[in-house]
Motif scaffolding. Structure first.
Motif, PDB file in Angstrom:
ATOM      1  N   LEU B 110     -48.172  38.524 136.153  1.00 34.59           N
ATOM      2  CA  LEU B 110     -48.168  38.688 134.702  1.00 34.59           C
ATOM      3  C   LEU B 110     -47.597  40.071 134.416  1.00 34.59           C
ATOM      4  O   LEU B 110     -47.754  40.985 135.214  1.00 34.59           O
ATOM      5  CB  LEU B 110     -49.594  38.588 134.159  1.00 34.59           C
ATOM      6  CG  LEU B 110     -50.267  37.237 134.362  1.00 34.59           C
ATOM      7  CD1 LEU B 110     -51.748  37.342 134.051  1.00 34.59           C
ATOM      8  CD2 LEU B 110     -49.638  36.176 133.495  1.00 34.59           C
ATOM      9  N   PRO B 112     -47.712  43.510 133.165  1.00 36.84           N
ATOM     10  CA  PRO B 112     -48.905  44.313 132.858  1.00 36.84           C
ATOM     11  C   PRO B 112     -48.876  44.964 131.481  1.00 36.84           C
ATOM     12  O   PRO B 112     -49.921  45.305 130.949  1.00 36.84           O
ATOM     13  CB  PRO B 112     -48.923  45.382 133.960  1.00 36.84           C
ATOM     14  CG  PRO B 112     -47.574  45.379 134.555  1.00 36.84           C
ATOM     15  CD  PRO B 112     -47.002  44.016 134.342  1.00 36.84           C
ATOM     16  N   TYR B 154     -55.094  43.107 128.255  1.00 40.84           N
ATOM     17  CA  TYR B 154     -54.022  43.291 129.230  1.00 40.84           C
ATOM     18  C   TYR B 154     -54.433  42.653 130.557  1.00 40.84           C
ATOM     19  O   TYR B 154     -55.624  42.557 130.867  1.00 40.84           O
ATOM     20  CB  TYR B 154     -53.713  44.777 129.406  1.00 40.84           C
ATOM     21  CG  TYR B 154     -53.019  45.347 128.197  1.00 40.84           C
ATOM     22  CD1 TYR B 154     -51.679  45.103 127.971  1.00 40.84           C
ATOM     23  CD2 TYR B 154     -53.717  46.087 127.250  1.00 40.84           C
ATOM     24  CE1 TYR B 154     -51.037  45.585 126.846  1.00 40.84           C
ATOM     25  CE2 TYR B 154     -53.084  46.581 126.122  1.00 40.84           C
ATOM     26  CZ  TYR B 154     -51.749  46.324 125.920  1.00 40.84           C
ATOM     27  OH  TYR B 154     -51.114  46.788 124.809  1.00 40.84           O
ATOM     28  N   HIS B 156     -54.723  43.429 133.639  1.00 38.83           N
ATOM     29  CA  HIS B 156     -55.628  44.051 134.610  1.00 38.83           C
ATOM     30  C   HIS B 156     -57.089  43.935 134.223  1.00 38.83           C
ATOM     31  O   HIS B 156     -57.972  44.199 135.027  1.00 38.83           O
ATOM     32  CB  HIS B 156     -55.245  45.516 134.830  1.00 38.83           C
ATOM     33  CG  HIS B 156     -55.634  46.434 133.712  1.00 38.83           C
ATOM     34  ND1 HIS B 156     -54.788  46.787 132.701  1.00 38.83           N
ATOM     35  CD2 HIS B 156     -56.807  47.064 133.454  1.00 38.83           C
ATOM     36  CE1 HIS B 156     -55.425  47.597 131.867  1.00 38.83           C
ATOM     37  NE2 HIS B 156     -56.638  47.783 132.292  1.00 38.83           N
TER      38      HIS B 156
END
Lengths: 253, 283
Positions: B110, B112, B154, B156
């Protein structure tokens, strides 16, 4: 709040330790003030001379704030150009490195001969100091985008421009910012050197003036101001980075 | 009522006289070969590979590591040109063309700096599809796969399984019809993996897309697929083609049935043989 304090106290303690050592050494060994003034001497001089030095600080700040953005912009433009057109990279990259091998002090008098004593040679000098870190860091950032994401973009049918704007540019931001941070500290230094070569105000001019009068304490005041200006500029860039690269996971969490 | 279903039915399968001409397969790989030359040594990676994914079919490729599965995906995705052979999709030749498939890589990959919602939308964005309606659809789907509340997060901030679900959704919502899934669950732990398999099975049966799926996991392939291609070791070629008879909708319970176990044993044996063969040729 606690974590900020945790990050802040080690350098603070180190600085206080250093200043105390300096102060003690000066008074213990009876060093003359014109050779090395003590920190308290410098602070005293700073307070006494604050209004006089303010004009010079503003002049240097102004020069920095003009030169630094121009230098950064030039660095960015060079990086983008050399990245997007690979043949320009082969042609100009060696020149780029060469430009950094010429010491700016040696270049300064030449710039005065060519462009006079006005703003232009000073801006050129700051630009020459500032553009390089930005250009190199941005270029390496642009070249280091993730291979899997690159494959994904290609399979999804992305063209060169889309790959650049949607993948390479955003992923280069962290390294771009490390270049800009280095440039920020160089910018103030560049402005001071530029003022050495010919100016009627500014911290660099002030330093020359005090040097010829053996006003060592005032020289140190000038150094403190240069350091403070660099720090403030650095902090502003760091804040900007934090806001623009907010998607990045924090290292310690 | 029955008439209505008849009409709906007719849109997917042409009835009557035209039934003689079936819809062309979503993907047809014909005679693909690929070799790499490195320091004058030629390594053959794929050897005369042919396979087919019919419309709305879930097809898997299983094979030992190094059987050229990833190279095959790169060729189908247009990243690499084959030395021989052709790729067709929906009846038209697309060998070496990019932008024809929806791809889900091994790692979620994805972006980031994009929120989950913007990540899911990127394939359409690249293709220049209007985004307003897509955004609404993305929100609907994010909620459906248990990612509501994470639209503006996001990547992460998400766990591995959640990231993988988002990556799957990105592939699912892409404008391309055919999905290529490259070992999508290999990076997950066993528990998350079986959960994701169940999830994918349900989602796919609800929303049939043509899928080509690469996996090392035989059970996973048996559970999900209509057909499995068993690949040989390097150079990769199709050793066996196995049609999986279990009716749809399938549930995880079929993994305990005797037929399932029999198939599993057969496939495992083929795989083991191939693994041993490639081990002896290497050593």
């Amino acid at each position: 709040m606690r974590s900020t304090w945790k990050q802040l106290w080690p350098p603070l303690v180190a600085v206080i330790f250093l200043l105390t050592g300096w102060q003690l050494a000066v008074s213990l060994f009876h060093v003359e003030a014109w050779i090395l003034p003590s920190p308290t001497d410098i602070i005293r001089e700073f307070n006494a001379n604050a209004t006089g030095i303010w004009v010079h600080t503003l002049a240097t700040l102004r020069l920095t704030l003009i030169g630094f953005p121009i230098g950064t912009a030039v660095g960015l433009i060079i990086a983008l150009l050399l990245h997007l057109l690979p043949w320009t990279r082969r042609a100009f990259y060696p020149l780029l490195i060469l430009s950094q091998n010429v010491p700016s002090i040696a270049l300064a008098p030449l710039l005065v001969i060519w462009f006079g004593f006005g703003l232009l040679p000073k801006i050129i000098l700051i630009t020459l100091v500032c553009f390089f870190p930005v250009a190199v860091a941005t270029m390496s950032g642009l070249a280091q985008s993730d291979g899997i994401m690159l494959n994904y973009m290609k399979m999804a049918g992305a063209g060169k421009w889309q790959i650049f704007t949607k993948l390479e540019l955003p992923s280069s931001l962290p390294s771009l910012f490390s270049g800009v941070k280095i440039s920020a500290t160089y910018a103030v230094m560049g402005a001071v050197v530029a003022e050495w070569i010919g100016a009627d105000k500014g911290i660099g001019y002030y330093m020359l003036l005090q040097k010829s009068a053996y006003h060592t304490d005032r020289m140190f005041v000038a150094i403190v101001i240069i350091v403070l200006l660099s720090l403030v500029l650095f902090a502003i860039i760091a804040l900007l980075e934090k806001w623009l690269v907010r998607w990045k996971p924090r290292r310690n969490s | 009522m029955s008439e209505e279903t008849q009409i709906q039915h007719s849109t997917t399968e042409t009835p009557g006289s035209s039934q003689a001409v079936p819809a062309p397969p979503a993907l047809e790989v014909k005679g693909i070969s690929k070799a790499y030359t490195e320091r004058r040594r030629v390594t053959s990676v794929l050897n005369n590979v042919s396979l087919k994914v019919e419309q709305q079919e879930f097809v898997s490729i299983v094979g030992p590591s190094g059987c050229g599965k990833s190279t095959l995906f790169h060729i189908i995705g247009g990243l690499e040109q084959p030395d021989a052979g052709t790729i067709s999709m929906n009846g038209s030749l697309v060998t070496g063309q990019r932008g024809e498939i929806s791809y889900m890589p091994q790692q979620p990959a994805l972006f980031p700096w994009r929120t989950i919602e913007d990540n899911v939308l990127i394939a359409g964005e690249i293709k220049g599809v209007p985004q307003d309606q897509a955004r609404e659809e993305a929100r609907h789907w994010l909620a459906k796969v248990g990612l509501s509340g994470f639209e503006r997060a996001y990547p992460h901030m998400l766990s591995g399984g959640m990231q993988q679900r988002a990556a799957f959704l990105r592939a699912l919502l892409a404008p391309q019809e055919l999905m290529l899934l490259d070992e999508p669950f290999s990076a997950l732990d066993a528990l998350t993996r079986s959960e994701m398999q169940r999830w994918l099975l349900e989602l796919w049966e609800e929303n049939r897309r043509s899928v080509l799926f690469i996996t090392h996991n035989i059970e996973e392939a048996l559970l999900l697929s209509n057909r499995i291609y068993v690949f040989s070791g390097r150079p990769g070629s199709v050793l066996h083609t196995v049609d999986i008879p279990f009716p749809r909708p399938r549930r995880e319970e079929i993994t305990d049935s005797p037929e399932f176990l029999l198939l599993k044993r057969q496939l495992s044996q083929w795989m083991r043989e191939e693994q041993e063969k490639s081990a002896t040729t290497k050593g």
